[in-house]
Scaffold this motif. Structure first.
Motif, PDB file in Angstrom:
ATOM      1  N   SER A   1       0.864  -1.172   0.000  1.00  0.00           N
ATOM      2  CA  SER A   1       0.000   0.000   0.000  1.00  0.00           C
ATOM      3  C   SER A   1       0.902   1.224   0.000  1.00  0.00           C
ATOM      4  O   SER A   1       1.348   1.679   1.046  1.00  0.00           O
ATOM      5  CB  SER A   1      -0.918   0.013   1.227  1.00  0.00           C
ATOM      6  OG  SER A   1      -1.862  -1.030   1.157  1.00  0.00           O
TER       7      SER A   1
ATOM      8  N   LEU B   1       1.310   5.044  -2.031  1.00  0.00           N
ATOM      9  CA  LEU B   1       0.658   6.009  -2.915  1.00  0.00           C
ATOM     10  C   LEU B   1       1.491   7.275  -3.060  1.00  0.00           C
ATOM     11  O   LEU B   1       2.245   7.636  -2.159  1.00  0.00           O
ATOM     12  CB  LEU B   1      -0.716   6.383  -2.346  1.00  0.00           C
ATOM     13  CG  LEU B   1      -1.687   5.239  -2.080  1.00  0.00           C
ATOM     14  CD1 LEU B   1      -2.870   5.737  -1.269  1.00  0.00           C
ATOM     15  CD2 LEU B   1      -2.146   4.629  -3.382  1.00  0.00           C
TER      16      LEU B   1
ATOM     17  N   CYS C   1       1.290   2.649   3.703  1.00  0.00           N
ATOM     18  CA  CYS C   1       0.432   2.253   4.824  1.00  0.00           C
ATOM     19  C   CYS C   1       0.661   0.835   5.323  1.00  0.00           C
ATOM     20  O   CYS C   1       0.068   0.443   6.324  1.00  0.00           O
ATOM     21  CB  CYS C   1      -1.029   2.426   4.430  1.00  0.00           C
ATOM     22  SG  CYS C   1      -1.480   4.155   4.165  1.00  0.00           S
TER      23      CYS C   1
ATOM     24  N   CYS D   1      -3.566   7.027   6.635  1.00  0.00           N
ATOM     25  CA  CYS D   1      -3.706   5.578   6.421  1.00  0.00           C
ATOM     26  C   CYS D   1      -4.957   5.051   7.120  1.00  0.00           C
ATOM     27  O   CYS D   1      -5.686   4.230   6.563  1.00  0.00           O
ATOM     28  CB  CYS D   1      -2.465   4.835   6.913  1.00  0.00           C
ATOM     29  SG  CYS D   1      -1.015   5.080   5.866  1.00  0.00           S
TER      30      CYS D   1
ATOM     31  N   LEU E   1      -7.912   6.027   5.014  1.00  0.00           N
ATOM     32  CA  LEU E   1      -8.024   5.147   3.845  1.00  0.00           C
ATOM     33  C   LEU E   1      -8.547   3.767   4.221  1.00  0.00           C
ATOM     34  O   LEU E   1      -9.356   3.183   3.503  1.00  0.00           O
ATOM     35  CB  LEU E   1      -6.669   5.015   3.150  1.00  0.00           C
ATOM     36  CG  LEU E   1      -6.318   6.129   2.184  1.00  0.00           C
ATOM     37  CD1 LEU E   1      -4.856   6.050   1.791  1.00  0.00           C
ATOM     38  CD2 LEU E   1      -7.203   6.065   0.955  1.00  0.00           C
ATOM     39  N   ARG E   2      -8.075   3.235   5.353  1.00  0.00           N
ATOM     40  CA  ARG E   2      -8.586   1.932   5.804  1.00  0.00           C
ATOM     41  C   ARG E   2     -10.078   2.001   6.078  1.00  0.00           C
ATOM     42  O   ARG E   2     -10.816   1.071   5.788  1.00  0.00           O
ATOM     43  CB  ARG E   2      -7.833   1.475   7.052  1.00  0.00           C
ATOM     44  CG  ARG E   2      -6.527   0.814   6.738  1.00  0.00           C
ATOM     45  CD  ARG E   2      -5.885   0.198   7.984  1.00  0.00           C
ATOM     46  NE  ARG E   2      -4.463   0.345   7.867  1.00  0.00           N
ATOM     47  CZ  ARG E   2      -3.722   1.315   8.413  1.00  0.00           C
ATOM     48  NH1 ARG E   2      -4.288   2.216   9.185  1.00  0.00           N
ATOM     49  NH2 ARG E   2      -2.437   1.376   8.226  1.00  0.00           N
TER      50      ARG E   2
ATOM     51  N   GLY F   1      -9.993   1.851   1.037  1.00  0.00           N
ATOM     52  CA  GLY F   1      -9.212   2.304  -0.099  1.00  0.00           C
ATOM     53  C   GLY F   1     -10.014   2.946  -1.213  1.00  0.00           C
ATOM     54  O   GLY F   1      -9.457   3.332  -2.232  1.00  0.00           O
TER      55      GLY F   1
ATOM     56  N   TRP G   1      -2.939   0.162  -3.529  1.00  0.00           N
ATOM     57  CA  TRP G   1      -3.598   0.041  -2.224  1.00  0.00           C
ATOM     58  C   TRP G   1      -3.949  -1.418  -2.015  1.00  0.00           C
ATOM     59  O   TRP G   1      -4.725  -1.978  -2.780  1.00  0.00           O
ATOM     60  CB  TRP G   1      -4.852   0.918  -2.147  1.00  0.00           C
ATOM     61  CG  TRP G   1      -5.551   0.735  -0.839  1.00  0.00           C
ATOM     62  CD1 TRP G   1      -6.673  -0.006  -0.595  1.00  0.00           C
ATOM     63  CD2 TRP G   1      -5.144   1.253   0.432  1.00  0.00           C
ATOM     64  NE1 TRP G   1      -6.991   0.037   0.735  1.00  0.00           N
ATOM     65  CE2 TRP G   1      -6.061   0.797   1.389  1.00  0.00           C
ATOM     66  CE3 TRP G   1      -4.084   2.043   0.839  1.00  0.00           C
ATOM     67  CZ2 TRP G   1      -5.965   1.117   2.739  1.00  0.00           C
ATOM     68  CZ3 TRP G   1      -3.990   2.362   2.185  1.00  0.00           C
ATOM     69  CH2 TRP G   1      -4.922   1.912   3.118  1.00  0.00           C
ATOM     70  N   GLN G   2      -3.377  -2.032  -0.999  1.00  0.00           N
ATOM     71  CA  GLN G   2      -3.567  -3.441  -0.667  1.00  0.00           C
ATOM     72  C   GLN G   2      -3.423  -4.327  -1.906  1.00  0.00           C
ATOM     73  O   GLN G   2      -4.224  -5.204  -2.163  1.00  0.00           O
ATOM     74  CB  GLN G   2      -4.896  -3.652   0.044  1.00  0.00           C
ATOM     75  CG  GLN G   2      -4.924  -2.942   1.388  1.00  0.00           C
ATOM     76  CD  GLN G   2      -6.200  -3.171   2.158  1.00  0.00           C
ATOM     77  OE1 GLN G   2      -7.201  -3.608   1.618  1.00  0.00           O
ATOM     78  NE2 GLN G   2      -6.165  -2.852   3.434  1.00  0.00           N
TER      79      GLN G   2
END
Length: 144
Positions: A41, A43, A66, A81, A84-85, A89, A117-118
């Motif tokens: 993750s 960005l 993250c 982060c 976003l979680r 995302g 992201w992930q």
């Protein structure tokens, strides 16, 4: 070099490249998860003035990583982060906060987010009417 020797060398290099990270993760300290279990993750966020990303010159860029821990040049990496979680995302789910009042002055600000992201590719672009409107979206993600 005979073909069998080339194949043996290629197989050895491939096995080292594939199995090397696995042996490192198998030797992680007790109670500590190996870093290779986390999907990446990372960005890059940019901001600039203009109608869209193609017309705007980036004025500022920050990095945000993250996983496994929050880091990067974003001034509020841990909070961003977490934000976003909370959105899983999905940057389209980021909404304006209630109680924020902005002028109707039109001075467009463009935000771009690119990266992973992930483990999934992210490419996001949004144009806000002005800096105040941009800052009203979310809590910390776009505040850089």
């Amino acid at each position: 070099m005979p073909n069998t020797a080339r194949w043996a060398a290629t197989l050895t290099l491939t096995a080292t490249a594939v199995c090397g990270p696995l042996t490192a993760s198998a030797t992680a300290a007790p109670g500590q998860a190996p870093a290779s279990l986390y999907a990446p993750s990372a960005l890059v966020l940019t901001t600039g003035h203009g109608q869209d990303a193609a017309a705007a010159t980036p004025e500022r860029a920050v990095t945000l990583t993250c996983a496994p821990t929050a880091s990067g040049t974003h001034p509020a990496a841990a909070e961003s982060c977490a934000e976003l979680r909370g959105l899983n995302g999905d940057l389209e789910g980021l909404a304006a906060r209630n109680g924020v009042f902005c002028t109707k002055q039109y001075d467009p600000v463009v935000i771009t987010v690119a990266g992973v992201w992930q483990g999934k590719r992210v490419a996001y672009e949004r144009t806000f009417a002005n800096e105040c409107v941009k800052n009203s979206y979310g809590m910390t993600l776009f505040a850089f």
